[in-house]
Design a protein around this motif. Structure first.
Motif, PDB file in Angstrom:
ATOM      1  N   ALA A 100      -7.464  -4.624  -2.553  1.00 26.64           N
ATOM      2  CA  ALA A 100      -6.876  -4.521  -4.166  1.00 26.64           C
ATOM      3  C   ALA A 100      -8.480  -4.235  -4.527  1.00 26.64           C
ATOM      4  O   ALA A 100      -8.242  -3.683  -5.790  1.00 26.64           O
ATOM      5  N   GLU A 101      -9.796  -4.165  -4.397  1.00 29.51           N
ATOM      6  CA  GLU A 101     -10.331  -3.787  -4.553  1.00 29.51           C
ATOM      7  C   GLU A 101     -10.797  -2.315  -4.905  1.00 29.51           C
ATOM      8  O   GLU A 101     -11.006  -1.394  -5.515  1.00 29.51           O
ATOM      9  N   MET A 102      -9.710  -1.753  -3.487  1.00 28.24           N
ATOM     10  CA  MET A 102     -10.095  -0.190  -3.413  1.00 28.24           C
ATOM     11  C   MET A 102      -9.044   0.212  -4.036  1.00 28.24           C
ATOM     12  O   MET A 102      -9.020   1.438  -4.589  1.00 28.24           O
ATOM     13  N   SER A 103      -7.813  -0.296  -4.290  1.00 25.79           N
ATOM     14  CA  SER A 103      -6.897   0.452  -5.776  1.00 25.79           C
ATOM     15  C   SER A 103      -7.837   0.168  -6.465  1.00 25.79           C
ATOM     16  O   SER A 103      -6.953   1.263  -7.581  1.00 25.79           O
TER      17      SER A 103
ATOM     18  N   GLU B 100      -9.503 -10.810   4.185  1.00 32.69           N
ATOM     19  CA  GLU B 100     -10.355 -10.527   3.805  1.00 32.69           C
ATOM     20  C   GLU B 100      -9.710  -8.964   3.009  1.00 32.69           C
ATOM     21  O   GLU B 100     -10.028  -7.889   2.575  1.00 32.69           O
ATOM     22  N   MET B 101      -9.020  -8.645   4.395  1.00 34.42           N
ATOM     23  CA  MET B 101      -8.407  -7.362   3.946  1.00 34.42           C
ATOM     24  C   MET B 101      -7.017  -7.639   2.494  1.00 34.42           C
ATOM     25  O   MET B 101      -7.717  -6.176   1.912  1.00 34.42           O
TER      26      MET B 101
ATOM     27  N   ILE C  13       0.838  -1.023   0.577  1.00 29.56           N
ATOM     28  CA  ILE C  13      -0.427  -0.302  -0.033  1.00 29.56           C
ATOM     29  C   ILE C  13       0.749   1.155   0.438  1.00 29.56           C
ATOM     30  O   ILE C  13       0.936   2.622  -1.140  1.00 29.56           O
ATOM     31  N   LYS C  14       2.145   0.815   0.717  1.00 30.44           N
ATOM     32  CA  LYS C  14       2.796   2.236   1.085  1.00 30.44           C
ATOM     33  C   LYS C  14       3.068   2.747  -0.331  1.00 30.44           C
ATOM     34  O   LYS C  14       4.059   3.671  -0.845  1.00 30.44           O
ATOM     35  N   LEU C  15       3.863   1.762  -1.224  1.00 32.58           N
ATOM     36  CA  LEU C  15       4.165   1.960  -2.988  1.00 32.58           C
ATOM     37  C   LEU C  15       3.583   2.070  -3.815  1.00 32.58           C
ATOM     38  O   LEU C  15       4.197   2.188  -4.778  1.00 32.58           O
ATOM     39  N   PHE C  16       2.094   2.486  -3.108  1.00 27.48           N
ATOM     40  CA  PHE C  16       1.420   2.459  -4.404  1.00 27.48           C
ATOM     41  C   PHE C  16       1.277   3.650  -4.998  1.00 27.48           C
ATOM     42  O   PHE C  16       0.781   4.632  -4.081  1.00 27.48           O
TER      43      PHE C  16
END
Lengths: 423, 268
Positions: free
Chosen positions: A198-201, A192-193, A169-172
């Motif tokens: 992944a969905e959020m990104s 789940e997380m 997430i940090k490197l996103f």
């Protein structure tokens, strides 16, 4: 504090308090049981004494008791309840004080009332309690060590997938086209997380693309009417029947169109810079760009009779020429626009800094808000985005920009990063 | 017979009038330049591909006044139909069209090996689009909003560039501009102009007989990135100098000030 730390703290506090409470209860229970045992022993002793008296018709001597102590004292008391109590006794043989349990009561012998006291040593029980305490303490220490090790190593291992996801997430990068990939995981929560992230990104990327095309469309939609107005005005001013006053109004409309165009373009540019959409970095000499800019602003500076002093060195930087041009443009526009008639302008370029200083208003600007959007001077005709753009561009290239006011000169100082060696 | 003879005389007279040096605005040695002038002054046939009708009409009327022929259309399909049927000197192309991107038209021109000059007019001030457009064969790129005077100057410049040869002169009455050498002479006497004055003169000639606003001149000479619409004083200085230099060389005073708005470069 890390989650494992929090967990460690809580679990240690809980287990220690449970163990201590348990130990205290244990202590009292054992004490209680031991006392009852003593009391029943003593009762037996008393009945033995009574039986002895009934059988032998004389009071027992000291030797009739093994370790126990017994005394018989004549008393005038007629009535007294038998009772048990704790006492201390100086053991003459071992020369130390020992705790004892004793019973006191009345007995009748030869029509004479005797007060008897029989006591037994509690030493053996105390020894037992000591051993139990030691074992409890050892257990507690062992438990704490095991808890600590478990938390430290097993928990850390359990949380590994979490840190992996966190790192992802940090490197996103929202403008990156590649999708987030996660390892398969045995833990339901992490699975789940990961799927949620992944969905959020994906959602963020879609939104970002929508925003990008929205800004482009907005630019198109807003600039086209402005183009129509300009074209209509350009046609209108060809009309010879227009008088000077009408033409002056038209001129003002031109100025407003110019301003809204500039505003629109600046906003779009800000969005682009903030989203890192401009990627055309090249290596060039900043000194040349600055010299060019000075040349461009020559007339403007002459019209205000501003005296320019320069102190420029060669400085090669890696940046977008387009953005650098906008950066310099805004700084120069700012320095010239807010300058006094017959004012001064100092431009300094060293290997580590670019400084532009100008005379102007005698009060310094507010250091905190000088780069804010739509903040402009009282007499400024600008869009209020000029310095915001400057700040954005500097942030984009990680140049540090500061404002200072010294010797009645407003100065903008850009710290250039350490020079990259040019092959 | 008399009629015929009379006609002949008139014909002869016309021939004399149009070929005799005294009736020519140029020295006979400038005959080559005269031919060149003819080339430059010839009518242009333009296709304006722009979906905004108001803008298309204004561009058409502004450019038509010079005797150019402008046709317009508002989408890709119509544009390709027109390009397939006719030849144009210059195509003005908007990138954002209702039925697709204007790049498709550039692609079409490239594929059919047509050599129309293309000037992109677009609201997208994106560097990528600019590079893409120029790479795909466009000749110039103009960002909306623009002044019609600027558009006209750009078209003239593209056209001059395309038809340039070793002797590339632009002639306006007594003013001769050598576009290759960037020199100007009035009545065959060279005059020295600064770069800004030279650009301004070219801009004026491209937009002759038109009122040009000060903001259009400022944008042309200093670019639209320079934020100075609150101060046009220094334009006046440049115009004053240009006018003085021209008049000093016995040139007619073509530059007329239109109060409140700008200037007009006109013959009469």
């Amino acid at each position: 504090m890390k989650l494992a730390g929090h967990y460690n703290k809580a679990s240690i506090i809980v287990s220690v308090s449970v163990l201590i409470t348990g130990a205290i209860i244990y202590f009292f229970v054992i004490n209680y049981i031991a006392r009852r045992q003593f009391d029943s022993d003593l009762s037996e002793e008393v009945s033995e004494v009574l039986a002895y008296i009934n059988y032998r018709h004389h009071l027992p001597t000291r030797t009739d008791f093994d370790e126990d102590e017994a005394t018989f004292v004549k008393t005038g008391l007629k009535k007294m309840d038998t009772y048990f109590f704790d006492t201390v006794y100086y053991n003459t043989k071992q020369k130390r004080i020992e705790d004892r349990r004793a019973v006191k009561g009345l007995l009748r012998y030869n029509n004479q009332n005797y007060l008897f006291t029989i006591s037994v040593s509690k030493e053996s029980t105390e020894y037992l309690i000591q051993i139990i305490t030691l074992i409890t303490l050892a257990l507690m220490t062992l438990l704490l060590i095991i808890l600590f090790i478990t938390n430290r190593y097993i928990l850390n291992d359990l949380w590994k997938p979490f840190y992996y996801t966190l790192n992802k997430i940090k490197l996103f990068n929202i403008s990156d086209d590649s999708e987030l990939q996660f390892q398969t995981n045995k833990v339901d929560e992490f699975r789940e997380m990961n799927s949620a992230v992944a969905e959020m990104s994906i959602r963020a990327k879609t939104d970002f693309h929508n925003l990008k095309s929205f800004t482009e469309n907005a630019s198109h939609e807003m600039l086209t009417p402005l183009a129509v107005i300009t074209a209509k005005l350009d046609t209108l001013i060809q009309d010879e029947r227009l008088n000077a006053e009408q033409l002056t109004h038209i001129n003002d409309i031109y100025a407003s169109i110019n301003k809204s165009t500039r505003l629109n373009q600046s906003l779009l540019l800000l969005v682009k810079i903030d989203n890192s959409l401009i990627k055309d970095d090249e290596v060039f000499n900043l000194q040349e760009a600055v010299n060019e800019k000075i040349q461009q602003f020559q007339e403007l500076m002459q019209s205000k009779n501003i005296s320019v002093t320069t102190h420029l060195q060669d400085r090669v930087i890696t940046a977008s020429k387009y953005l650098t041009d906008i950066l310099l443009n805004n700084l120069f526009s700012n320095a010239v626009r807010h300058n006094n008639i017959n004012g001064q302008l100092h431009i300094i370029l060293s290997s580590s800094q670019f400084i532009i200083k100008n005379t102007g208003d005698i009060t310094p600007l507010d250091n905190n808000s000088v780069f804010d959007r739509f903040l402009k001077g009282k007499n400024s005709q600008g869009t209020g985005l000029g310095l915001t753009l400057v700040k954005s561009i500097c942030l984009y290239y990680k140049f540090n920009i500061t404002y200072s006011f010294k010797n009645s000169m407003h100065a903008f100082i850009i710290d250039l990063p350490v020079a990259t060696t040019n092959n | 017979m008399i009629h015929i003879k009379g006609f002949f005389i008139i014909y002869k007279y016309r021939q004399i009038k149009y070929t005799h040096p005294q009736y020519l605005p140029y020295h006979p040695s400038d005959l080559l330049q005269y031919q060149k002038l003819y080339l430059i002054k010839k009518q242009l046939k333009l296709l304006i591909i722009e979906d905004e009708q108001g803008l298309r009409e204004n561009i058409t009327s502004y450019l038509n006044e010079d005797g150019n022929i402008c046709e317009g259309c508002g989408n890709c399909t119509d544009a390709i139909d027109k390009l397939a049927a006719y030849n144009y000197d210059c195509v003005l192309l908007d990138i954002g069209l209702p039925d697709g991107e204007g790049f498709a038209i550039l692609e079409y021109l490239k594929n059919t090996r047509k050599n129309e000059t293309v000037l992109i007019i677009t609201a997208r001030n994106s560097l990528d689009d600019k590079i893409k457009g120029l790479y795909m064969g466009a000749d110039d790129y103009l960002t909306k909003p623009f002044h019609l005077a600027e558009l006209k100057a750009r078209i003239a410049a593209i056209y001059r560039r395309q038809n340039a040869n070793s002797n590339n002169n632009l002639i306006f009455n007594e003013i001769i501009i050598d576009l290759n050498g960037r020199t100007v002479s009035v009545n065959h006497t060279p005059i020295i102009l600064t770069r800004k004055e030279y650009d301004m003169l070219l801009y004026f000639i491209a937009n002759k007989s038109k009122v040009i606003s000060k903001s259009a001149i400022a944008e042309h000479l200093w670019g639209d990135e320079m934020d100075m619409h609150d101060n046009f004083d220094f334009i006046y200085t440049h115009i004053k100098n240009l006018r003085k230099k021209l008049i000093d060389a016995n040139c007619k005073d073509y530059i007329k000030s239109v109060y409140g708005i700008g200037y007009k470069f006109a013959d009469a």
